[in-house]
Design a protein around this motif. Structure first.
Motif, PDB file in Angstrom:
ATOM      1  N   HIS A   4       0.988  -1.307  -0.114  1.00  0.00           N
ATOM      2  CA  HIS A   4       0.053   0.049  -0.148  1.00  0.00           C
ATOM      3  C   HIS A   4       0.962   1.424  -0.068  1.00  0.00           C
ATOM      4  O   HIS A   4       1.998   1.459   0.956  1.00  0.00           O
ATOM      5  CB  HIS A   4      -0.903  -0.048   1.122  1.00  0.00           C
ATOM      6  CG  HIS A   4      -1.910   1.041   1.285  1.00  0.00           C
ATOM      7  ND1 HIS A   4      -3.096   1.137   0.540  1.00  0.00           N
ATOM      8  CD2 HIS A   4      -1.952   2.337   2.069  1.00  0.00           C
ATOM      9  CE1 HIS A   4      -3.687   2.312   0.635  1.00  0.00           C
ATOM     10  NE2 HIS A   4      -2.957   3.162   1.452  1.00  0.00           N
ATOM     11  N   VAL A   5       0.637   2.135  -0.925  1.00  0.00           N
ATOM     12  CA  VAL A   5       1.674   3.472  -1.207  1.00  0.00           C
ATOM     13  C   VAL A   5       0.795   4.627  -0.756  1.00  0.00           C
ATOM     14  O   VAL A   5      -0.615   4.516  -1.357  1.00  0.00           O
ATOM     15  CB  VAL A   5       1.945   3.597  -2.421  1.00  0.00           C
ATOM     16  CG1 VAL A   5       3.138   4.566  -2.635  1.00  0.00           C
ATOM     17  CG2 VAL A   5       2.791   2.303  -2.894  1.00  0.00           C
ATOM     18  N   GLU A   6       1.361   5.622  -0.037  1.00  0.00           N
ATOM     19  CA  GLU A   6       0.501   6.971   0.257  1.00  0.00           C
ATOM     20  C   GLU A   6       1.537   7.994  -0.304  1.00  0.00           C
ATOM     21  O   GLU A   6       2.653   7.836   0.217  1.00  0.00           O
ATOM     22  CB  GLU A   6       0.054   6.792   1.700  1.00  0.00           C
ATOM     23  CG  GLU A   6      -0.969   6.065   2.017  1.00  0.00           C
ATOM     24  CD  GLU A   6      -1.606   6.236   3.464  1.00  0.00           C
ATOM     25  OE1 GLU A   6      -1.137   6.991   4.136  1.00  0.00           O
ATOM     26  OE2 GLU A   6      -2.271   5.181   3.848  1.00  0.00           O
ATOM     27  N   THR A   7       0.919   8.996  -0.996  1.00  0.00           N
ATOM     28  CA  THR A   7       1.907   9.891  -1.310  1.00  0.00           C
ATOM     29  C   THR A   7       1.222  11.192  -1.026  1.00  0.00           C
ATOM     30  O   THR A   7      -0.140  11.263  -0.670  1.00  0.00           O
ATOM     31  CB  THR A   7       2.112   9.874  -2.828  1.00  0.00           C
ATOM     32  OG1 THR A   7       0.566  10.066  -3.494  1.00  0.00           O
ATOM     33  CG2 THR A   7       2.737   8.769  -3.506  1.00  0.00           C
ATOM     34  N   TYR A   8       2.046  12.305  -0.616  1.00  0.00           N
ATOM     35  CA  TYR A   8       1.417  13.503  -0.181  1.00  0.00           C
ATOM     36  C   TYR A   8       2.137  14.891  -0.665  1.00  0.00           C
ATOM     37  O   TYR A   8       3.268  14.725  -1.660  1.00  0.00           O
ATOM     38  CB  TYR A   8       1.859  13.649   1.375  1.00  0.00           C
ATOM     39  CG  TYR A   8       1.007  12.679   2.182  1.00  0.00           C
ATOM     40  CD1 TYR A   8      -0.434  12.907   2.549  1.00  0.00           C
ATOM     41  CD2 TYR A   8       1.408  11.563   2.436  1.00  0.00           C
ATOM     42  CE1 TYR A   8      -1.050  12.034   3.297  1.00  0.00           C
ATOM     43  CE2 TYR A   8       0.705  10.481   3.221  1.00  0.00           C
ATOM     44  CZ  TYR A   8      -0.678  10.832   3.664  1.00  0.00           C
ATOM     45  OH  TYR A   8      -1.001   9.954   4.238  1.00  0.00           O
ATOM     46  N   ALA A   9       1.308  15.775  -0.774  1.00  0.00           N
ATOM     47  CA  ALA A   9       1.755  17.015  -1.334  1.00  0.00           C
ATOM     48  C   ALA A   9       2.108  16.789  -2.940  1.00  0.00           C
ATOM     49  O   ALA A   9       1.546  16.374  -3.453  1.00  0.00           O
ATOM     50  CB  ALA A   9       2.931  17.743  -0.469  1.00  0.00           C
ATOM     51  N   ASN A  10       3.402  17.485  -3.130  1.00  0.00           N
ATOM     52  CA  ASN A  10       3.873  17.405  -4.763  1.00  0.00           C
ATOM     53  C   ASN A  10       3.857  16.203  -5.279  1.00  0.00           C
ATOM     54  O   ASN A  10       4.017  15.713  -6.359  1.00  0.00           O
ATOM     55  CB  ASN A  10       5.046  18.409  -4.840  1.00  0.00           C
ATOM     56  CG  ASN A  10       6.173  17.938  -4.138  1.00  0.00           C
ATOM     57  OD1 ASN A  10       6.131  17.314  -2.878  1.00  0.00           O
ATOM     58  ND2 ASN A  10       7.369  17.680  -4.731  1.00  0.00           N
ATOM     59  N   LEU A  11       4.073  14.945  -4.208  1.00  0.00           N
ATOM     60  CA  LEU A  11       4.221  13.877  -4.843  1.00  0.00           C
ATOM     61  C   LEU A  11       3.076  13.038  -5.129  1.00  0.00           C
ATOM     62  O   LEU A  11       3.163  12.012  -5.895  1.00  0.00           O
ATOM     63  CB  LEU A  11       5.046  12.910  -3.573  1.00  0.00           C
ATOM     64  CG  LEU A  11       6.547  13.322  -3.285  1.00  0.00           C
ATOM     65  CD1 LEU A  11       7.028  12.848  -2.200  1.00  0.00           C
ATOM     66  CD2 LEU A  11       7.447  13.142  -4.478  1.00  0.00           C
TER      67      LEU A  11
END
Length: 77
Positions: A4-11
């Motif tokens: 499971h992957v979580e990305t935040y903001a500019n990513l």
């Protein structure tokens, strides 16, 4: 294996369809670097990497059901 992957903001812009949270299927023995490559995140982009809530690097080996979090470094003053 599936992670499971979580990305935040500019990513988040590198996530499939701009979704911040998603599952990704990888081959056994994959590393965080393989995720970064599959998402086409340029190596020049600075990020903090967590695997299951612990600091990690691109060389960190992954296991089935791991949770990978990618976010930009927090700067303050």
């Amino acid at each position: 294996m599936q992670v499971h992957v979580e990305t935040y903001a500019n990513l988040r812009q590198y996530s499939p369809e701009g979704q911040g949270k998603f599952d990704l299927t990888l081959v056994s023995g994959a590393t965080v670097g393989n995720i970064i490559d599959s998402l086409r995140i340029p190596r020049t982009v600075k990020m903090v990497i967590l695997v299951n809530g612990r600091r990690a690097t691109e060389d960190t080996a992954l296991n089935d059901a791991d949770k990978i979090t990618l976010f930009p470094p927090i700067e303050g003053g």
